[in-house]
Design a protein around this motif. Sequence first.
Motif, PDB file in Angstrom:
ATOM      1  N   GLN A   1       0.721  -1.183   0.146  1.00  0.00           N
ATOM      2  CA  GLN A   1      -0.056  -0.071  -0.061  1.00  0.00           C
ATOM      3  C   GLN A   1       0.719   1.190  -0.017  1.00  0.00           C
ATOM      4  N   THR A   2       1.829   0.967  -0.742  1.00  0.00           N
ATOM      5  CA  THR A   2       2.808   2.135  -0.943  1.00  0.00           C
ATOM      6  C   THR A   2       3.246   2.439  -2.345  1.00  0.00           C
ATOM      7  N   ARG A   3       2.410   3.313  -3.013  1.00  0.00           N
ATOM      8  CA  ARG A   3       2.578   3.660  -4.338  1.00  0.00           C
ATOM      9  C   ARG A   3       3.570   4.664  -4.670  1.00  0.00           C
ATOM     10  N   ALA A   4       4.408   4.468  -5.767  1.00  0.00           N
ATOM     11  CA  ALA A   4       5.502   5.252  -5.978  1.00  0.00           C
ATOM     12  C   ALA A   4       4.534   6.325  -7.074  1.00  0.00           C
ATOM     13  N   VAL A   5       4.815   7.727  -6.515  1.00  0.00           N
ATOM     14  CA  VAL A   5       3.830   8.740  -7.003  1.00  0.00           C
ATOM     15  C   VAL A   5       4.660   9.602  -7.964  1.00  0.00           C
ATOM     16  N   LYS A   6       6.230   9.410  -7.749  1.00  0.00           N
ATOM     17  CA  LYS A   6       7.130  10.130  -8.595  1.00  0.00           C
ATOM     18  C   LYS A   6       8.405   9.599  -8.862  1.00  0.00           C
ATOM     19  N   LEU A   7       9.102   9.570 -10.039  1.00  0.00           N
ATOM     20  CA  LEU A   7      10.322   8.833 -10.158  1.00  0.00           C
ATOM     21  C   LEU A   7      11.365   9.933 -10.648  1.00  0.00           C
ATOM     22  N   GLU A   8      12.368  10.086  -9.791  1.00  0.00           N
ATOM     23  CA  GLU A   8      13.355  11.075 -10.557  1.00  0.00           C
ATOM     24  C   GLU A   8      14.547  10.210 -11.128  1.00  0.00           C
ATOM     25  N   GLN A   9      14.488   9.977 -12.488  1.00  0.00           N
ATOM     26  CA  GLN A   9      15.634   9.204 -13.106  1.00  0.00           C
ATOM     27  C   GLN A   9      16.989   9.759 -12.997  1.00  0.00           C
ATOM     28  N   GLY A  10      17.915   9.112 -13.267  1.00  0.00           N
ATOM     29  CA  GLY A  10      19.277   9.603 -13.303  1.00  0.00           C
ATOM     30  C   GLY A  10      20.291   8.597 -12.548  1.00  0.00           C
ATOM     31  N   GLU A  11      21.732   9.168 -12.427  1.00  0.00           N
ATOM     32  CA  GLU A  11      22.557   8.270 -11.707  1.00  0.00           C
ATOM     33  C   GLU A  11      22.340   7.987 -10.459  1.00  0.00           C
ATOM     34  N   HIS A  12      21.438   8.810  -9.799  1.00  0.00           N
ATOM     35  CA  HIS A  12      20.937   8.843  -8.505  1.00  0.00           C
ATOM     36  C   HIS A  12      19.460   9.110  -8.370  1.00  0.00           C
ATOM     37  N   PRO A  13      19.074   7.785  -8.843  1.00  0.00           N
ATOM     38  CA  PRO A  13      17.540   7.844  -8.950  1.00  0.00           C
ATOM     39  C   PRO A  13      16.620   8.138  -7.513  1.00  0.00           C
ATOM     40  N   VAL A  14      15.707   8.860  -7.393  1.00  0.00           N
ATOM     41  CA  VAL A  14      14.996   9.090  -6.193  1.00  0.00           C
ATOM     42  C   VAL A  14      13.432   8.533  -6.246  1.00  0.00           C
ATOM     43  N   VAL A  15      12.920   7.859  -5.475  1.00  0.00           N
ATOM     44  CA  VAL A  15      11.414   7.200  -5.524  1.00  0.00           C
ATOM     45  C   VAL A  15      10.522   7.816  -4.564  1.00  0.00           C
ATOM     46  N   HIS A  16       9.662   8.855  -4.995  1.00  0.00           N
ATOM     47  CA  HIS A  16       8.979   9.511  -3.881  1.00  0.00           C
ATOM     48  C   HIS A  16       7.197   8.560  -4.007  1.00  0.00           C
ATOM     49  N   THR A  17       7.119   8.308  -2.511  1.00  0.00           N
ATOM     50  CA  THR A  17       5.716   7.581  -2.514  1.00  0.00           C
ATOM     51  C   THR A  17       4.640   8.555  -1.881  1.00  0.00           C
ATOM     52  N   GLU A  18       3.643   7.689  -1.566  1.00  0.00           N
ATOM     53  CA  GLU A  18       2.682   9.080  -0.881  1.00  0.00           C
ATOM     54  C   GLU A  18       3.289   9.427   0.462  1.00  0.00           C
ATOM     55  N   HIS A  19       3.911   8.724   1.442  1.00  0.00           N
ATOM     56  CA  HIS A  19       4.460   8.886   2.505  1.00  0.00           C
ATOM     57  C   HIS A  19       5.663   8.855   2.864  1.00  0.00           C
ATOM     58  N   GLY A  20       6.399   8.604   2.039  1.00  0.00           N
ATOM     59  CA  GLY A  20       8.064   8.388   1.937  1.00  0.00           C
ATOM     60  C   GLY A  20       8.932   8.503   0.904  1.00  0.00           C
ATOM     61  N   VAL A  21       9.953   8.141   1.059  1.00  0.00           N
ATOM     62  CA  VAL A  21      11.000   8.421  -0.204  1.00  0.00           C
ATOM     63  C   VAL A  21      12.104   7.523  -0.149  1.00  0.00           C
ATOM     64  N   VAL A  22      12.597   6.968  -1.445  1.00  0.00           N
ATOM     65  CA  VAL A  22      13.660   5.988  -1.368  1.00  0.00           C
ATOM     66  C   VAL A  22      14.645   6.470  -2.215  1.00  0.00           C
TER      67      VAL A  22
END
Length: 431
Positions: A213-234
């Motif tokens: 129940q953790t949808r990825a809502v935004k993906l920053e692509q690149g050499e150091h990618p970042v995934v934003h979820t509804e309540h967190g970030v990876v």
Amino acid sequence: MFLRPLQENREHVASYYAATLGEHTTYPTLAERIDTDVCVIGGGFSGISTALHLAERGYRVVVLEGNRIGWGATGRNGGQLIGGFSMDADDLRKDLGKEGVHAVWRMGQEGVDIIKQRVAAYGIDCDLRFGYCDVALKPRDLESFTMDLVRQQELGYPHTMRLLSRDELRSLVKSDLYLGGLLNEGYGQLHPLKLCLGEARAAASLGVQIFEQTRAVKLEQGEHPVVHTEHGVVHAKYVAVCGDAYLGELVPQLSSRNLPAASFVIATAPLGERAKDVMTRELAVCDTRWALDYYRLSVDGRLVFGGACNYTGLAPANVTETMRQKMLKVFPQLHDVAIDYTWGGQIGISMNRIPQLGRLKGNVFYAQGYSGHGVAPTHLMGKLLAEAVSGHAERFDLFARYKHLPFPGGKWMRQPLYALGMLYYRTLDLL
Ligand SMILES: Cc1cc2nc3c(=O)[nH]c(=O)nc-3n(C[C@H](O)[C@H](O)[C@H](O)COP(=O)(O)OP(=O)(O)OC[C@H]3O[C@@H](n4cnc5c(N)ncnc54)[C@H](O)[C@@H]3O)c2cc1C
């Protein structure tokens, strides 16, 4: 026939599989920042297979699943375990040459082997059984079975394959519809939701962090990618996007190349002694049409019958009755049997039916578009993604070099245009 959107919520769809899952692990929702080696988006076979292959190689892995593990096509499919891919490896000959075709063919069988090994290594109880049959509705199907058999033997297929006459098939599958079949002892059937959850459990035991129940809502692509979820970030060194037909618009470049088509499954009440009036052996069975029938007997003696691929991505108004009528065409003797479960799901369709494996910007990889034939191929693609992350991309590149064009028509028109185009193939089914 009226069509309507499939109804969805964030729990497993009410299928035979969800009803027979027994006790299983659920996973928390991500509500913090995590730093990891690989972030996998999507907890179906593609995502979990990738995570497990990576964990076995010692990577730190986070899986983000928008709903529940196995919630998508993985936990809803027909459970037919079939090697190879949706496209014919021979179609690749002009691009890959004979050696390349052979390499792709070998990989096509590897997906089944990976499942077999995992079931044994991690003790996953998923009703895995072997024995599969293609069945012929037309004389031309029999011709293509003969060609398949010869080709598989030439390539060194290690399992028994045998053409079945009409009478031989009739003694195994009690339907008058078919002209004959091609029996393959190396393919089979399984309970897909139990398999996926078993693999997720194995991955978690190796340290994979799974979030539901953790949808990825935004993906920053690149050499150091970042995934934003509804309540967190990876923050990750690598990302693997494995949302297939359920990815939505997270990566428009991917959804424009992978169209959702709806397919439906029913499960009868347990047939008891009457199971023998349907099949005298527990085989997984498929016919050869574009909008094919696929069916098998579950371990508790139900007929699990699927089909009715709908390229609009929508559902018929009365799915149970539509599917029951399809089943009765094959097995009229089941006219008085109750249907206990009906469900449907979205298949990701690739324009050329070749699974799509590739790289976006920087360290972002993806796998999608299995075109209705994904149980075994997802397991291979997970391995190829893991190989690519660990710097051995030769096999990954065999698939990645295919350029997949977007479906024409833009965001709003591509689905109706495709459905229209597929009418041509459905007409061919009738000839
Ligand atoms: C009805 C049906 C019958 C089928 N029958 C067969 C069969 O018998 N044999 C066969 O080989 N194949 C079959 N298939 C195809 C097979 O099931 C699929 O090819 C395979 O399961 C695809 O797995 P996947 O992990 O790529 O996608 P999915 O299983 O669809 O998983 C994708 C997951 O990603 C999640 N997700 C998507 N976007 C996000 C996001 N932004 N953030 C977080 N999570 C996200 C979704 O919630 C979903 O759980 C069938 C498919 C259907 C629908």
